[in-house]
Write an enzyme that holds these catalytic residues in place. Structure first.
Site, PDB file in Angstrom:
ATOM      1  N   ASP A 277      -3.977  -6.218   4.832  1.00  0.00           N
ATOM      2  CA  ASP A 277      -4.983  -7.059   5.484  1.00  0.00           C
ATOM      3  C   ASP A 277      -4.907  -8.516   5.005  1.00  0.00           C
ATOM      4  O   ASP A 277      -5.284  -9.420   5.733  1.00  0.00           O
ATOM      5  CB  ASP A 277      -6.390  -6.505   5.198  1.00  0.00           C
ATOM      6  CG  ASP A 277      -6.611  -5.200   5.951  1.00  0.00           C
ATOM      7  OD1 ASP A 277      -6.152  -5.116   7.105  1.00  0.00           O
ATOM      8  OD2 ASP A 277      -7.218  -4.260   5.390  1.00  0.00           O
TER       9      ASP A 277
ATOM     10  N   ASN B 236       0.839  -1.204   0.000  1.00  0.00           N
ATOM     11  CA  ASN B 236       0.000   0.000   0.000  1.00  0.00           C
ATOM     12  C   ASN B 236       0.869   1.247   0.000  1.00  0.00           C
ATOM     13  O   ASN B 236       2.099   1.157   0.001  1.00  0.00           O
ATOM     14  CB  ASN B 236      -0.963  -0.030   1.192  1.00  0.00           C
ATOM     15  CG  ASN B 236      -0.193  -0.118   2.499  1.00  0.00           C
ATOM     16  OD1 ASN B 236       0.600   0.760   2.814  1.00  0.00           O
ATOM     17  ND2 ASN B 236      -0.418  -1.189   3.250  1.00  0.00           N
TER      18      ASN B 236
ATOM     19  N   PRO C  95      -2.568 -11.781  10.260  1.00  0.00           N
ATOM     20  CA  PRO C  95      -2.854 -11.575  11.692  1.00  0.00           C
ATOM     21  C   PRO C  95      -3.024 -10.088  11.961  1.00  0.00           C
ATOM     22  O   PRO C  95      -2.372  -9.253  11.312  1.00  0.00           O
ATOM     23  CB  PRO C  95      -1.603 -12.115  12.389  1.00  0.00           C
ATOM     24  CG  PRO C  95      -0.528 -12.083  11.351  1.00  0.00           C
ATOM     25  CD  PRO C  95      -1.203 -12.266  10.017  1.00  0.00           C
TER      26      PRO C  95
END
Ligand code: CTP
Length: 407
Positions: free
Chosen positions: A284, A216, A311
């Site tokens: 994610d 990201n 996680p």
């Protein structure tokens, strides 16, 4: 440079023979750059004159609780609060007893009751008075209330007896004050000294095959600024960082990772800590299986990538049964309903504070040098003005220090 420069001292002079040393004390305080305002008790006036002290301090000397003119010029409450600190010298057994018991029957004792500073006392009295049970109790009560007691010294008293009770010399009082001020200054500059902090920052990078990954736009700037501010505040700081193009902040140990799974493992390895700040933009999801070779184009068209959930590092740390950090701070990157979503995230993940930022395209948070955040806890939401990421970090660290001081 003396730590007394520019400080204002309210000097309360009570009535003991050692008051004859006060003109020297005033002169030395002024030499070191302090401004001195003096309050005399009635008894002190028997040993030193208001006129001498007014000329040496260059300030009006106060002595009367019920003086209408004084009260109009500067009320006694303000007199006790406007000084940087209050020094009582010489401090007789009587003024110590009054202060320890909250009596206020003249200007000096009223000021000691009304002040919001922790006074410094330089006791001076006969050895028997100093060793008397009542004085011992009163001095202990003042110490317990945060006062500092400088001295007394051993020596031959004016009355001919020998033992503890003599006021320490003016120069020793001034040195003692300087030491106290420097210790206070370093405690205010480094409110997190002795604390441990772990911070995550940057994106994670989840591989698909040896050359491709999911990631990201996080630059890591805000997380790095927070780690730098925690270290500057005295915390021993470990920064677990995804791949970013930033230099390690001064005084911070940086552990570099790529994936969310590695980030969690390094965070768990870095704990226990008092503070945990999850500023990383953790991916994610990750690819369920990572190709050993570069995936080739083929007749079947684009491949589909099966994802599994990563996680949640923040939730894992927040919900730790044993060794949970005392203060866990998360971030919430939202593009809509900022506060409501941040509150829901706070509850879901179990952290103590959320720094919520609106990462809608128009805000240019990712990669930019400024940030506009709202701080959300279980009771409240507070919008902070847009400012440099370094300023947001400093303000957040000040908030962390004040929260830690009260839990
Ligand atoms: N976080 C984490 N581990 C994850 C995902 C998020 O530690 N796997 C942390 C982030 O560091 C941040 C907070 O959780 O402090 C919230 O991150 P955010 O991306 O806003 O929320 P998500 O949990 O990803 O929720 P959503 O994407 O549904 O908004």
């Amino acid at each position: 440079m003396s730590s007394l420069v520019g400080k204002s001292v309210l000097l309360v002079v009570s009535g003991g023979i050692a008051a004859f040393k006060i003109p020297d004390l005033v002169r030395r305080l002024r030499e070191r750059g302090a401004a001195v305002t003096i309050v005399l008790t009635e008894a002190a006036k028997q040993f030193v004159t208001p006129l001498t002290l007014a000329s040496l301090s260059g300030n009006k000397v106060y002595d009367d609780l019920f003086s209408l003119t004084d009260e109009i010029e500067m009320g006694h409450i303000e007199l006790s609060r406007s000084a940087d600190f209050v020094l009582v010298a010489p401090a007789t057994a009587n003024i110590i007893a009054k202060a320890a018991n909250g009596l206020a029957d003249d200007l000096a004792s009223t000021l000691l009751l009304a002040t919001d500073k922790r006074p410094v006392y330089a006791p001076a009295m006969n050895v028997r008075m100093w060793l008397n049970e009542a004085t011992i109790r009163n001095v202990a009560a003042l110490r317990a209330a945060g006062a500092t007691i400088l001295g007394p010294a051993d020596g031959v008293m004016a009355c001919g007896e020998f033992g503890p009770g003599r006021m320490i010399e003016p120069l020793e009082i001034v040195d003692g004050l300087e030491k106290l001020l420097s210790a206070d200054a370093s405690a205010t500059d480094r409110p997190l000294a002795g604390y441990r902090a772990v911070v995550t920052a940057g994106p994670t990078r989840e591989p698909i095959d040896p050359v491709r990954y999911i990631s990201n736009k996080s630059s890591g700037k805000q997380g790095y600024a927070i780690a730098a501010a925690l270290a500057a505040a005295g915390a021993q700081t470990i920064l677990v960082s995804g791949p970013v193009d930033l230099a390690p902040p001064d005084g911070v140990s940086v552990v570099r990772v790529e994936t969310a799974v590695q980030m969690l493992a390094e965070v768990e390895g870095a704990l226990p800590s008092d503070i945990f700040v999850a500023a990383a933009a953790v991916a994610d999801w990750r690819a369920k299986s990572v190709g050993a070779q570069k995936t080739k184009k083929g007749p079947k068209g684009p491949p589909s990538i099966e994802l599994v959930e990563n996680p949640d590092i923040l939730a894992t740390v927040s919900k730790m049964k044993k060794g949970r950090p005392r203060l866990v701070v998360g971030f919430a990157a939202e593009t809509e309903n900022l506060i409501a979503n941040a509150k829901a995230k706070l509850n879901r993940k179990g952290c103590d504070l959320i720094v919520a930022n609106d990462v809608g395209a128009e805000n240019e948070i990712f990669g930019g040098d400024k940030n506009r955040v709202a701080i959300v806890d279980k009771d409240d939401a507070q919008q902070w003005p847009q400012s440099a990421k370094g300023d947001v970090a400093e303000r957040l660290v000040a908030l962390i220090a004040s929260r830690l001081a009260t839990i």
